[in-house]
Scaffold this active site. Structure first.
Site: not given
Ligand SMILES: COc1ccc(C2=NN(C3CCN(c4nc(N)nc5ccccc45)CC3)C(=O)[C@@H]3CC=CC[C@H]23)cc1OC
Ligand SMILES: [Mg+2]
Ligand SMILES: [Zn+2]
Length: 366
Positions: A87, A91, A127-128, A245, A296, A299
Site C-alpha cells: 500500500h 499501488h 484512495h489509499d 483495486d 491466491q 481470493f
Molecule cells: C495480490 O493479492 C492480493 C491483493 C490484495 C488483497 C487484499 N485483501 N484484502 C482482504 C480480502 C479478503 N480477505 C479474506 N479474508 C478472509 N477471512 N478469508 C479470505 C478467503 C479468501 C480470500 C480472501 C479472504 C481479507 C483481506 C483487503 O482488504 C486488502 C485491501 C483492499 C483491497 C484488497 C486487499 C489480497 C490479495 O491476495 C489475498
Molecule cells: Mg484501500
Molecule cells: Zn488499494
C-alpha cells in the site's frame, strides 16, 4: 503561476525511456514497477499528470492550474508510506492507470461525463493515501485512534478521504479553486462514494448491486451502456474503481507475482505485530504458517473472479483479456498448492496424533 512544467510532471533522467513507457499508458499490462524507477520514484505524480493533463486534458476542462495540481500530487505521493510493501504510491498509480484503461473502452466512453471520469481517476490516485499497512480489523482490535475517530466503520477509507481533502483546504495546494461550486460539490461527493466503495467489507453488496444493474442495463444500439440515474452511474464507477483495486490477478503473471509478494509481506508484518500483542493472527498474516498459493486461489475464486466476470458482462466484449489472464494466473497458483500436511510437525499434540493417524492411514492403504 505558469512555471514551465516538465513534460511528464516530474524531472526524469531518460526522456526517451519515459516517452516509450507513456506510449503504453493505455495498455493493461503496463509495468508500474519499471515506471516507478523511470519516474525517479514519483510514479503517482507523473501518472496523474500524464493521464489528466496530456492524455485527457481534464485539468484545462476544469480550470485546474497545472503547477498547483502537481504540487498537490507531490504532497499526496509523499503521504503514501514508502515503507509499505504493497500500500504505497506505486499501488495508487497502478489503480489509477488501470482505471484509465477501463474508462477508455468505447462501451463506457461518452457514457460518463468528464467530471465523473475526473472523479474516478482522482479517487483512484488518492484512495489509499497514508495507509498504515494495517487492516481495518487490526485498527479496531487495537483501539487505534483512527478506529475511535471513525467508530470502526470504513476506518481506513474514511481516513484516506479526509487526508486528501484536508490538503485541498491549503491555499497553495487548492487546485479545485477554478471549479464552480456546483461542480466542486458533485466532484467531492463522487470521490467520497468511490473511495468508500474500496472497503472490502462492502464487496458483496456492491457486487450484488452491480449484478442487478447488469440485468437491467440496456446497451443502446450504438454499443454504449445506458445508465439512467446517478446511483446507477455511480454504482458502475464504484465497480470499476473497486475492480482496479483488486486487479493484480488479472495482470501478466510476472506483475501479478510481484504484487502478491508485496501484499503477503505486508500481511506478515501485520501478523508479526498481532503475535507480539498476543492477538489472534488475521487470515494470511502468519509467516510461520504460509498459505500463499491457497490464499491466491481462494481470493480469485471467492472475490476477484465473480467481480471481474460481472464487469466482463457489463462491458462485453471488453475485459475478456483480463478474464483469460485471471484463469491462467489461477492455474499457476493452484498447481503450486503444496501437498498437505506440511512437513513442520505441529506442536499441538492432538493435531500431531491426527498427522500420525493420517500417515498410519496412508500406510494401511498401501
Ligand atoms: C495480490 O493479492 C492480493 C491483493 C490484495 C488483497 C487484499 N485483501 N484484502 C482482504 C480480502 C479478503 N480477505 C479474506 N479474508 C478472509 N477471512 N478469508 C479470505 C478467503 C479468501 C480470500 C480472501 C479472504 C481479507 C483481506 C483487503 O482488504 C486488502 C485491501 C483492499 C483491497 C484488497 C486487499 C489480497 C490479495 O491476495 C489475498
Ligand atoms: Mg484501500
Ligand atoms: Zn488499494
Amino acid at each position: 503561476l505558469k512555471g514551465n512544467l516538465p513534460k511528464f510532471g516530474v524531472e526524469v533522467e531518460d526522456e526517451d525511456a519515459m516517452s516509450l513507457m507513456v506510449s503504453q499508458i493505455n495498455t493493461w499490462n503496463f509495468d508500474l514497477f519499471k515506471f516507478a524507477v523511470i519516474s525517479k520514484d514519483h510514479p503517482l505524480v507523473s501518472m496523474a499528470y500524464v493521464i489528466l493533463q496530456s492524455e485527457r486534458n481534464l485539468l484545462r476542462s476544469y480550470n485546474v492550474d497545472p503547477p498547483t495540481f502537481i504540487k498537490y500530487m507531490f504532497v499526496i505521493e509523499a503521504n503514501y508510506h514508502k515503507t509499505n510493501p504493497y500500500h504505497n504510491a506505486t499501488h495508487g498509480a497502478d489503480v489509477m492507470q488501470s482505471c484509465h484503461v477501463l474508462l477508455g473502452y468505447s462501451v463506457v466512453e461518452q457514457v460518463f461525463t468528464d467530471l465523473e471520469v475526473f472523479a474516478a481517476l482522482f479517487a483512484s490516485a488518492i484512495h489509499d493515501v497514508d495507509h498504515p499497512g494495517l487492516s481495518n480489523q487490526f485498527l479496531s482490535n487495537t483501539s487505534n485512534e483512527l478506529a475511535i475517530l471513525y467508530n470502526d466503520h470504513a476506518v481506513l477509507e474514511n481516513h484516506h478521504l479526509a487526508t486528501a481533502f484536508k490538503f485541498l483546504q491549503e491555499d497553495e495546494l487548492n487546485w479545485a479553486s477554478g471549479m464552480d461550486d456546483k461542480q466542486r460539490q458533485l466532484f467531492r461527493k463522487m470521490v467520497i462514494d468511490l473511495v468508500l466503495a474500496t472497503d472490502m467489507s462492502k464487496h458483496l453488496s456492491l457486487l450484488a448491486d452491480i449484478k442487478t444493474t447488469v440485468e437491467s442495463s440496456k446497451v443502446a444500439h450504438n454499443g454504449k451502456l445506458v445508465l439512467e440515474s446517478y446511483n446507477e452511474r455511480m454504482l458502475v464507477l464504484q465497480g470499476i474503481v473497486h475492480s482496479c483495486d483488486i486487479s493484480s490477478a488479472t495482470k501478466a503473471l510476472p506483475i501479478y507475482k510481484a504484487w502478491t509478494e508485496r501484499i503477503i509481506e505486508e500481511f506478515y508484518q501485520q501478523g508479526d505485530r498481532e503475535r507480539d500483542l498476543g492477538l489472534n493472527l488475521s487470515p494470511m498474516c502468519d509467516r510461520q504458517n504460509p498459505s500463499i498459493e491457497k490464499s491466491q486461489v481462494g481470493f480469485i475464486d471467492f472475490i476477484v473472479l465473480p467481480l471481474w466476470e460481472t464487469l466482463g458482462e457489463l462491458m462485453f466484449p471488453y475485459c475478456q483479456e483480463m478474464l483469460s489472464q485471471l484463469n491462467e494466473n489461477r492455474m499457476y497458483y493452484f498447481s503450486r498448492i503444496p501437498e498437505s500436511p506440511r512437513c513442520s510437525i505441529t506442536d499441538e499434540p492432538e493435531e500431531r496424533n491426527n498427522l500420525i493417524s493420517s500417515s498410519e492411514k496412508r500406510k494401511n492403504l498401501r
